[in-house]
Structure formats: C-alpha cells, structure tokens
Design an enzyme around this catalytic site. Structure first.
Site, PDB file in Angstrom:
ATOM      1  N   HIS A  76       2.210 -13.920  32.645  1.00 59.13           N
ATOM      2  CA  HIS A  76       3.478 -13.642  33.315  1.00 59.13           C
ATOM      3  C   HIS A  76       4.602 -13.543  32.281  1.00 59.13           C
ATOM      4  O   HIS A  76       4.677 -14.383  31.383  1.00 59.13           O
ATOM      5  CB  HIS A  76       3.785 -14.742  34.341  1.00 59.13           C
ATOM      6  CG  HIS A  76       5.050 -14.480  35.082  1.00 59.13           C
ATOM      7  ND1 HIS A  76       5.151 -13.525  36.064  1.00 59.13           N
ATOM      8  CD2 HIS A  76       6.291 -15.015  34.957  1.00 59.13           C
ATOM      9  CE1 HIS A  76       6.392 -13.492  36.511  1.00 59.13           C
ATOM     10  NE2 HIS A  76       7.103 -14.384  35.856  1.00 59.13           N
ATOM     11  N   ASP A 102      -3.614 -19.679  41.219  1.00 62.61           N
ATOM     12  CA  ASP A 102      -3.900 -20.380  42.476  1.00 62.61           C
ATOM     13  C   ASP A 102      -3.296 -19.564  43.621  1.00 62.61           C
ATOM     14  O   ASP A 102      -2.913 -18.414  43.411  1.00 62.61           O
ATOM     15  CB  ASP A 102      -3.405 -21.838  42.428  1.00 62.61           C
ATOM     16  CG  ASP A 102      -1.891 -21.939  42.358  1.00 62.61           C
ATOM     17  OD1 ASP A 102      -1.207 -20.906  42.514  1.00 62.61           O
ATOM     18  OD2 ASP A 102      -1.382 -23.060  42.154  1.00 62.61           O
TER      19      ASP A 102
HETATM   20  C1  GAR Z   1       3.234  -7.437  31.300  1.00 64.35           C
HETATM   21  O1  GAR Z   1       4.525  -7.663  30.786  1.00 64.35           O
HETATM   22  C2  GAR Z   1       2.801  -8.575  32.177  1.00 64.35           C
HETATM   23  O2  GAR Z   1       3.239  -9.825  31.726  1.00 64.35           O
HETATM   24  C3  GAR Z   1       3.489  -8.219  33.465  1.00 64.35           C
HETATM   25  O3  GAR Z   1       3.331  -6.830  33.589  1.00 64.35           O
HETATM   26  C4  GAR Z   1       3.244  -6.263  32.285  1.00 64.35           C
HETATM   27  C5  GAR Z   1       1.979  -5.457  32.198  1.00 64.35           C
HETATM   28  O4  GAR Z   1       1.935  -4.726  31.006  1.00 64.35           O
HETATM   29  N1  GAR Z   1       2.888  -8.890  34.589  1.00 64.35           N
HETATM   30  C6  GAR Z   1       3.565  -9.282  35.645  1.00 64.35           C
HETATM   31  O5  GAR Z   1       4.768  -9.086  35.788  1.00 64.35           O
HETATM   32  C7  GAR Z   1       2.752  -9.994  36.700  1.00 64.35           C
HETATM   33  N2  GAR Z   1       3.579 -10.367  37.797  1.00 64.35           N
HETATM   34  P1  GAR Z   1       0.573  -4.058  30.532  1.00 64.35           P
HETATM   35  O6  GAR Z   1       0.026  -3.263  31.717  1.00 64.35           O
HETATM   36  O7  GAR Z   1       0.978  -3.158  29.396  1.00 64.35           O
HETATM   37  O8  GAR Z   1      -0.367  -5.141  30.109  1.00 64.35           O
END
Ligand code: GAR
Length: 203
Positions: free
Chosen positions: A109, A141
């Site tokens: 996250h 979870d």
């Molecule tokens: C990342 O920054 C991840 O932490 C976030 O989406 C992005 C995906 O990037 N995830 C969330 O916000 C989950 N709620 P990626 O597709 O390049 O890995």
C-alpha cells in the site's frame, strides 16, 4: 522455491520488481501465475514477456463475488501457489479468497498504514499535509488495508510535491520493500503474533 501467484490490476511495476527479484535470486521463489481483473492491464504484458502464464478474470462475467473469487482461488490452487501477492490489485479481497489462502496473502500500500488506507494513499497523504509518507507491506485481512504490517519504508513529502512526484518517490521504495517482504516469507522468517509481525533472525 516459493511458488508465487500475483494479482494485479494495472501497470505492474511491482510485479516487475518481484519477477526481477526472483530471476536474479534475491527472492528464493518463482512467479507461477499472474491474474488480472482488467483485460488491458500492462501487468499482463510484462508477465507474458517473462514467459509466465497469465489469466484475466473480469468480475462482471461472474454472478457473484464468491464465484469470481472462487475461480481465482481455483487457478491459484491449481498452480500450487503458496503465497499470493497483491500488486496494484485495486479490489477488496473477500472471504472466499481469504479463506482459501489464510495468512498467505500480502499487499503493498502506498502510505504508512494505518494512515491513508484505500484507493488514493498518496493523494490523501498530500492533502492531509503530513511531512512523511511511504509504503507498507502487510498481510491481507477482511478490512481495507488493515492486516498485520510486515515492513514499512518512509519517504519525505516535499513542499512542491504533486500526487505524481510523491507517488514516484514512494514507488521507488515499493520496488525494494515488496521483494524484501516476500524474501522473508520465503525464508520462513515471518512470525505473526496477533497484530504484530516479527522477523526471525537469519540462521
Ligand atoms: C502501487 O503504488 C501500489 O502501492 C498501489 O497501486 C500502485 C500499483 O502500481 N496499490 C494500491 O493503491 C492498493 N490500494 P504498479 O501496478 O506499477 O505495481
């Protein structure tokens, strides 16, 4: 080698970091299968490029979330996946998947949880005005980004940051942190006691 299954909805840069870390031996594991809920996800291209089997399952083609997640769980179990990693998977995981892979689903996250859970961790941190943010790898979870925290990394929030500049500073850390957490799991060094995750020393 730990058998990894990755769920991704988008760009897939975390997927790439995980595949690379398996490839170069940093993680004693192997990405066995990549599943997306979005047909156009670039993550699918990245996996294909690496010769990893991909599947796209759209929730709208199922009558219920239980059936959708049941299909995902079947694919993962069919590939004998031992750890499921959410890598930009932009959906709430339900009880079907949680029960099939109890204690074996991780997420990354883009904020320092428990601050700024949900879909816009970077924007929410910027709007709140915090001076430090970062990223969190945690077990999944039933809540929204509420599971036991495995690792965190902090980055500064700068006065001239935009959502994009902050997101990219955080992303750089994500690409280091996620492989690290998976490596610890693969080495059997993660112990969960209630909410607290403890990392055993290397033998
Ligand atoms: C990342 O920054 C991840 O932490 C976030 O989406 C992005 C995906 O990037 N995830 C969330 O916000 C989950 N709620 P990626 O597709 O390049 O890995």
């Amino acid at each position: 080698k730990l058998r990894l299954g990755i769920l991704a909805s988008g760009r897939g840069s975390n997927l790439q970091a995980i595949m690379d870390a398996c490839q170069n031996g940093f993680i004693p594991g192997e990405v066995i299968i990549v599943i997306s809920d979005k047909p156009g996800a670039f993550a699918l291209e990245r996996a294909k490029q690496a010769g990893i089997p991909v599947h796209c399952l759209e929730p709208k083609s199922f009558d219920s979330k239980e059936l959708y997640e049941g299909a995902i769980a079947d694919l993962l179990a069919g590939s004998e996946v031992e750890l499921v990693c959410l890598a930009g998977y932009m959906r709430l995981v339900g009880s079907t998947l949680l029960e099939a892979f109890q204690g074996r689903i991780m997420n990354i996250h883009p904020a320092l949880l428990p601050s700024f859970p949900g879909l816009h961790g970077q924007r929410d941190a910027l709007e709140y005005g915090v001076k430090l943010s970062g990223c969190t790898v945690h077990f999944v979870d039933e809540g929204i980004d509420t599971g036991p925290i495995i690792l965190q990394a902090a980055v500064p929030v700068l006065d001239d940051d935009t959502e994009e500049t902050l997101a990219s500073r955080i992303l750089e850390q994500e690409h280091l942190l996620y492989p690290q957490a998976i490596k610890l799991f693969a080495q059997g060094r993660i112990k969960v006691q209630g909410r607290r995750v403890k990392v055993k020393a290397q033998e």
